[in-house]
Design a protein around this motif. Structure first.
Motif, PDB file in Angstrom:
ATOM      1  N   THR A 142     -29.803  24.402   9.774  1.00 42.75           N
ATOM      2  CA  THR A 142     -30.111  24.962  11.095  1.00 42.75           C
ATOM      3  C   THR A 142     -31.556  25.430  11.156  1.00 42.75           C
ATOM      4  OG1 THR A 142     -27.810  25.678  11.372  1.00 42.75           O
ATOM      5  CG2 THR A 142     -29.464  26.705  12.806  1.00 42.75           C
ATOM      6  N   LEU A 143     -31.991  26.059  10.059  1.00 46.76           N
ATOM      7  CA  LEU A 143     -33.389  26.506   9.992  1.00 46.76           C
ATOM      8  C   LEU A 143     -34.340  25.312   9.979  1.00 46.76           C
ATOM      9  CD1 LEU A 143     -33.057  29.386   7.359  1.00 46.76           C
ATOM     10  CD2 LEU A 143     -33.475  29.644   9.804  1.00 46.76           C
ATOM     11  N   LEU A 144     -33.999  24.277   9.237  1.00 47.94           N
ATOM     12  CA  LEU A 144     -34.856  23.098   9.174  1.00 47.94           C
ATOM     13  C   LEU A 144     -34.935  22.367  10.511  1.00 47.94           C
ATOM     14  CD1 LEU A 144     -33.835  21.624   5.689  1.00 47.94           C
ATOM     15  CD2 LEU A 144     -35.956  22.791   6.279  1.00 47.94           C
ATOM     16  N   ASP A 145     -33.879  22.493  11.303  1.00 44.48           N
ATOM     17  CA  ASP A 145     -33.867  21.814  12.614  1.00 44.48           C
ATOM     18  C   ASP A 145     -34.678  22.539  13.673  1.00 44.48           C
ATOM     19  OD1 ASP A 145     -32.325  19.775  11.640  1.00 44.48           O
ATOM     20  OD2 ASP A 145     -30.408  20.654  12.274  1.00 44.48           O
ATOM     21  N   GLY A 146     -35.322  23.657  13.305  1.00 45.96           N
ATOM     22  CA  GLY A 146     -36.200  24.330  14.255  1.00 45.96           C
ATOM     23  C   GLY A 146     -35.986  25.820  14.385  1.00 45.96           C
ATOM     24  N   ASP A 150     -38.050  30.962  14.895  1.00 45.26           N
ATOM     25  CA  ASP A 150     -37.629  32.247  15.454  1.00 45.26           C
ATOM     26  C   ASP A 150     -37.439  33.228  14.299  1.00 45.26           C
ATOM     27  OD1 ASP A 150     -36.202  34.445  16.495  1.00 45.26           O
ATOM     28  OD2 ASP A 150     -35.372  33.210  18.103  1.00 45.26           O
ATOM     29  N   LYS A 151     -38.282  34.244  14.257  1.00 40.61           N
ATOM     30  CA  LYS A 151     -38.262  35.163  13.119  1.00 40.61           C
ATOM     31  C   LYS A 151     -36.924  35.856  12.957  1.00 40.61           C
ATOM     32  CE  LYS A 151     -40.772  39.056  11.095  1.00 40.61           C
ATOM     33  NZ  LYS A 151     -41.890  40.013  11.246  1.00 40.61           N
ATOM     34  N   ASN A 152     -36.324  36.324  14.059  1.00 40.95           N
ATOM     35  CA  ASN A 152     -35.045  37.041  13.980  1.00 40.95           C
ATOM     36  C   ASN A 152     -33.936  36.131  13.474  1.00 40.95           C
ATOM     37  OD1 ASN A 152     -36.190  39.443  14.929  1.00 40.95           O
ATOM     38  ND2 ASN A 152     -35.836  38.880  17.078  1.00 40.95           N
ATOM     39  N   VAL A 153     -33.896  34.911  14.028  1.00 37.62           N
ATOM     40  CA  VAL A 153     -32.876  33.949  13.602  1.00 37.62           C
ATOM     41  C   VAL A 153     -33.098  33.561  12.144  1.00 37.62           C
ATOM     42  CG1 VAL A 153     -31.971  31.616  13.958  1.00 37.62           C
ATOM     43  CG2 VAL A 153     -32.530  33.068  15.925  1.00 37.62           C
ATOM     44  N   LEU A 158     -31.190  33.343   6.762  1.00 38.57           N
ATOM     45  CA  LEU A 158     -31.519  33.385   5.341  1.00 38.57           C
ATOM     46  C   LEU A 158     -30.654  34.398   4.602  1.00 38.57           C
ATOM     47  CD1 LEU A 158     -35.421  33.066   5.356  1.00 38.57           C
ATOM     48  CD2 LEU A 158     -33.772  31.407   4.497  1.00 38.57           C
ATOM     49  N   LYS A 159     -30.374  35.539   5.248  1.00 42.26           N
ATOM     50  CA  LYS A 159     -29.491  36.548   4.643  1.00 42.26           C
ATOM     51  C   LYS A 159     -28.080  35.997   4.472  1.00 42.26           C
ATOM     52  CE  LYS A 159     -31.859  40.778   6.158  1.00 42.26           C
ATOM     53  NZ  LYS A 159     -31.747  41.988   7.009  1.00 42.26           N
ATOM     54  N   LYS A 160     -27.608  35.257   5.497  1.00 42.45           N
ATOM     55  CA  LYS A 160     -26.262  34.673   5.404  1.00 42.45           C
ATOM     56  C   LYS A 160     -26.207  33.605   4.317  1.00 42.45           C
ATOM     57  CE  LYS A 160     -24.779  35.533  10.180  1.00 42.45           C
ATOM     58  NZ  LYS A 160     -24.314  34.924  11.440  1.00 42.45           N
TER      59      LYS A 160
END
Length: 351
Positions: A142-146, A150-153, A158-160
């Motif tokens: 999900t992070l790699l897809d964009g 978004d810093k909050n996301v 990353l924590k999850k």
């Protein structure tokens, strides 16, 4: 029952000699001396012939079969050891075959159980590993897809992902610990220590979790200031951590967890009592199996690898002890185990 080839040969020879002599006695010209000579000649010849046939062609071969069955039952360590041949090898062979078949049937049944356990274990391990891996994989993709922009996301995902990987690490460590205990790689380093003080340390570990659910952790009444046992401190720490962790996890809010110590002859019985959900009777004997969960959906929500009680079981077996469980649904559970009192082991060795 006649069991000796000599006796059998003698009886048959007597019969043959008697029949031969009786037949010759029908002829009047045959004298008594001739009948006596005929009787002994027939007896001797029949005895020798029958004995040779029984001993060398039948009994000797049967005894070989008998000894081979004996060696098969003994295993490789007894291949060079013979035992005296029985008087009735046929009867003994029949008994050996019956026992051999029963032994092999038990081995087949055990292999079937082990195969079923292996399949179930592989399926459980695959499922337990798949859950945190897929979760972390989903967050990373999900992070790699964009979403990384978004810093909050980004921080939340990353924590999850880190939490999922931490859970995976705990699972692998538990599997490794369980395997090492079973194979004997982990040895029990026993010493004298205060199990009450150790329990207080475990209480401290779960104080925050217990406070969130308003759970009281306490010792039973009349608990002495010190309870010294002889065991492996690190492993008993694992046992108490698992039992108290489960008690906190499955206890209802505003309930209590009580640890008690009962001094017996040469032993200290430790009990961990909770007033939580309890365990159904049909599940009590299975809770120490790997990955077994009484309520799979609720257990996964509350976390855990499903290996804690399996590790507890093996640790206690390493101390020549076991964990006993009594539980009632809606009222709670009590886990008990015994450890030798300090000084008792040394006294027994001196004795």
């Amino acid at each position: 029952m006649i069991k000796s080839p000599r006796v059998i040969a003698l009886l048959l020879a007597l019969c043959i000699a008697g029949v031969t002599t009786a037949f010759l006695s029908l002829f009047e010209e045959v004298t008594r001396n001739a009948l006596v000579v005929t009787f002994f000649i027939a007896l001797s010849a029949s005895y020798i012939l029958i004995y040779v046939v029984l001993e060398f062609l039948i009994f000797r071969e049967i005894n070989k079969i008998y000894n081979m069955f004996h060696k098969l039952r003994q295993g490789p360590s007894g291949l060079d050891e013979d035992r005296p041949s029985p008087l009735n090898p046929l009867k003994q062979i029949n008994e050996d075959i019956r026992q051999f078949v029963q032994l092999k049937q038990r081995e087949i049944d055990e292999l079937k159980k082990m195969e079923a356990f292996r399949k179930e274990f592989i399926a459980d391990v695959s499922h337990e590993l798949k859950t945190p891996i897929f979760a972390a994989q989903g967050f990373v993709h999900t992070l790699l897809d964009g979403a990384v922009k978004d810093k909050n996301v980004r921080t939340r995902f990353l924590k999850k992902a880190a939490k999922s990987l931490d859970g995976l690490d705990i699972l692998v460590q538990d599997l490794l610990t369980l395997s090492q205990i079973e194979t004997g790689e982990i040895k029990m380093h026993q010493e004298d220590f205060d199990i009450k003080a150790l329990t207080e340390e475990v209480f401290d570990q779960f104080e925050n979790k217990a406070d969130k659910k308003k759970i009281t952790m306490q010792f039973s009444k009349d608990t002495p200031d010190e309870v010294i046992v002889h065991a492996d401190w690190q492993r008993i720490n694992q046992v108490l951590t698992n039992l108290i962790s489960n008690a906190v996890k499955y206890s209802n809010e505003k309930s209590s967890i009580t640890v008690g110590f009962r001094i017996l002859d040469g032993f200290v019985e430790t009990s961990v009592r909770d007033t939580g959900e309890g365990i159904p009777e049909k599940d009590v004997h299975r809770i120490f199996e790997r990955f077994y969960r009484v309520d799979k959906s609720r257990s996964r929500e509350k976390g855990g690898t499903g290996l804690g009680l399996a590790i507890v079981k093996h640790i206690m077996e390493g101390h020549d002890s076991k964990v006993e469980v009594t539980s009632k649904v809606g009222e709670g559970s009590v886990f008990r185990f015994k450890l030798p009192r300090a000084g008792m082991v040394a006294e027994e060795e001196e004795y």
